[in-house]
Design an enzyme around this catalytic site. Structure first.
Site, mmCIF file in Angstrom:
data_model
loop_
_atom_site.group_PDB
_atom_site.id
_atom_site.type_symbol
_atom_site.label_atom_id
_atom_site.label_comp_id
_atom_site.label_asym_id
_atom_site.label_seq_id
_atom_site.Cartn_x
_atom_site.Cartn_y
_atom_site.Cartn_z
ATOM 1 N N SER A 261 0.846 -1.197 0.000
ATOM 2 C CA SER A 261 0.000 0.000 0.000
ATOM 3 C C SER A 261 0.879 1.244 0.000
ATOM 4 O O SER A 261 2.104 1.163 0.094
ATOM 5 C CB SER A 261 -0.929 0.017 1.230
ATOM 6 O OG SER A 261 -0.164 0.109 2.422
ATOM 7 N N ILE B 10 3.131 4.500 -0.249
ATOM 8 C CA ILE B 10 4.303 4.870 -1.040
ATOM 9 C C ILE B 10 4.924 3.646 -1.700
ATOM 10 O O ILE B 10 5.335 3.684 -2.859
ATOM 11 C CB ILE B 10 5.332 5.609 -0.159
ATOM 12 C CG1 ILE B 10 4.772 6.970 0.289
ATOM 13 C CG2 ILE B 10 6.647 5.810 -0.909
ATOM 14 C CD1 ILE B 10 5.667 7.714 1.282
ATOM 15 N N SER C 298 11.697 10.154 7.064
ATOM 16 C CA SER C 298 10.598 11.091 7.259
ATOM 17 C C SER C 298 11.174 12.455 7.623
ATOM 18 O O SER C 298 12.320 12.546 8.092
ATOM 19 C CB SER C 298 9.690 10.614 8.401
ATOM 20 O OG SER C 298 8.705 11.575 8.738
ATOM 21 N N TYR D 78 8.103 7.702 17.191
ATOM 22 C CA TYR D 78 8.301 7.719 15.740
ATOM 23 C C TYR D 78 9.488 8.595 15.366
ATOM 24 O O TYR D 78 10.322 8.208 14.536
ATOM 25 C CB TYR D 78 7.024 8.211 15.074
ATOM 26 C CG TYR D 78 7.039 8.172 13.565
ATOM 27 C CD1 TYR D 78 7.078 6.957 12.891
ATOM 28 C CD2 TYR D 78 6.977 9.339 12.814
ATOM 29 C CE1 TYR D 78 7.062 6.908 11.510
ATOM 30 C CE2 TYR D 78 6.964 9.304 11.435
ATOM 31 C CZ TYR D 78 7.011 8.087 10.780
ATOM 32 O OH TYR D 78 7.000 8.036 9.407
ATOM 33 N N LYS E 256 12.868 7.416 13.490
ATOM 34 C CA LYS E 256 13.271 7.963 12.193
ATOM 35 C C LYS E 256 14.589 8.730 12.285
ATOM 36 O O LYS E 256 15.371 8.730 11.324
ATOM 37 C CB LYS E 256 12.159 8.847 11.630
ATOM 38 C CG LYS E 256 10.906 8.083 11.227
ATOM 39 C CD LYS E 256 11.204 7.028 10.165
ATOM 40 C CE LYS E 256 9.940 6.342 9.666
ATOM 41 N NZ LYS E 256 10.213 5.347 8.611
#
Length: 275
Positions: free
Chosen positions: A19, A21, A146, A159, A163
């Site tokens: 799904s 990207i 990100s 998160y 990242k």
């Protein structure tokens, strides 16, 4: 800058390909004649994407279900790809999960999952693929990081930590493998219209099931994939992609970190006031 990556006839392995990207990238690489390895946990969705890719003009396409938090399966997965194709030209570490909760409200297990899926899983798969690339003297490794890997944002402590770690690992890896003829690309998306916030973990570890306004108003995933593909073809070692004000934070954090901190503190205050 790197030499531009030419997709035709190349073996590209994409995680998180079922799904978002990952799916959009797979379709575009298929249209450029790539051979594809599609990995994610949801095999039925991978089969759907595989059909789209074959119809788009891909060479050989194999579906390889993979849970990146299962580190012990990475070596066998890499060997399966190498047995089928004999090489891996480009590995795109794209699997991941986000978070939406204040630190004080977050179960520690959520932090563990952030690191397992977003960091350690990417490292384990990369380590499994590296030896064959080094032996050939060519290969390309990429990761979908990100903007959260560059700045700290509210509701995303785990998160952002993950990242930032991903950016550090792959930036350091780039230095180590350059002399082996390998290339490393980091991708830093902003708000992209995918299911990332719907699948993000709340403080109790359950998916939020809702889409943020920022995500809903973000860049179309197909446009995002086009920018990323263009970045590969131009040989960019870091590809920033997005259309919203969050992209300005990358420059602001670099040029005026205090102003960036203040802007994000105001954002956090507004979130807490609204909750």
């Amino acid at each position: 800058m790197y030499p531009g990556f030419q997709f035709n006839g190349k073996v590209v392995w994409i995680t998180g390909a079922s799904s978002g990207i990952g799916e959009a990238l797979a379709e575009r690489m298929a249209a450029r004649g790539s051979h594809l390895v599609l990995s994610a946990r949801n095999e039925s969705e991978l089969q759907r994407v595989a059909t789209l890719c074959r119809n788009a003009g891909a060479g050989d396409v194999i579906v390889l279900p993979l849970d990146v938090s299962r580190y012990d399966t990475m070596e066998a997965a890499a060997q399966q790809v190498l047995a089928h194709f004999g090489k891996i030209d480009l590995l795109i570490n794209n699997a991941g999960v986000s978070q939406r909760s204040l630190c004080v409200d977050t179960d520690f297990e959520v932090y563990r999952q952030m690191m397992d899926i977003n960091v350690l899983g990417q490292i384990a798969l990369t380590q499994a693929a590296l030896p064959a690339m080094i032996a050939r003297g060519e290969g390309h490794i990429a990761v979908t990081a990100s903007v959260a890997g560059k700045v700290g944002a509210p509701l995303r402590t785990g998160y952002c930590a993950a990242k930032h770690a991903v950016m550090g690992f792959f930036d350091a890896l780039r230095t180590e493998v350059a002399s082996d003829g390998l290339q490393v690309t980091t991708i830093t998306p902003g708000f992209i219209r995918t299911n990332v916030s719907k699948n993000a973990l709340a403080g109790d570890g359950k998916p939020t099931g809702t889409t943020d306004d920022d995500i809903a108003g973000g860049m179309n995933v197909d446009d995002c994939a086009d920018v990323i593909i263009d970045g590969f073809e131009k040989g960019e070692p870091e590809i920033a992609v997005g259309i919203g004000p969050e992209m300005g934070l990358l420059e602001l954090k670099r040029d005026n970190p205090v102003a960036a901190f203040q802007a994000l503190e105001q954002m956090a205050a507004q979130i807490r006031q609204a909750s």
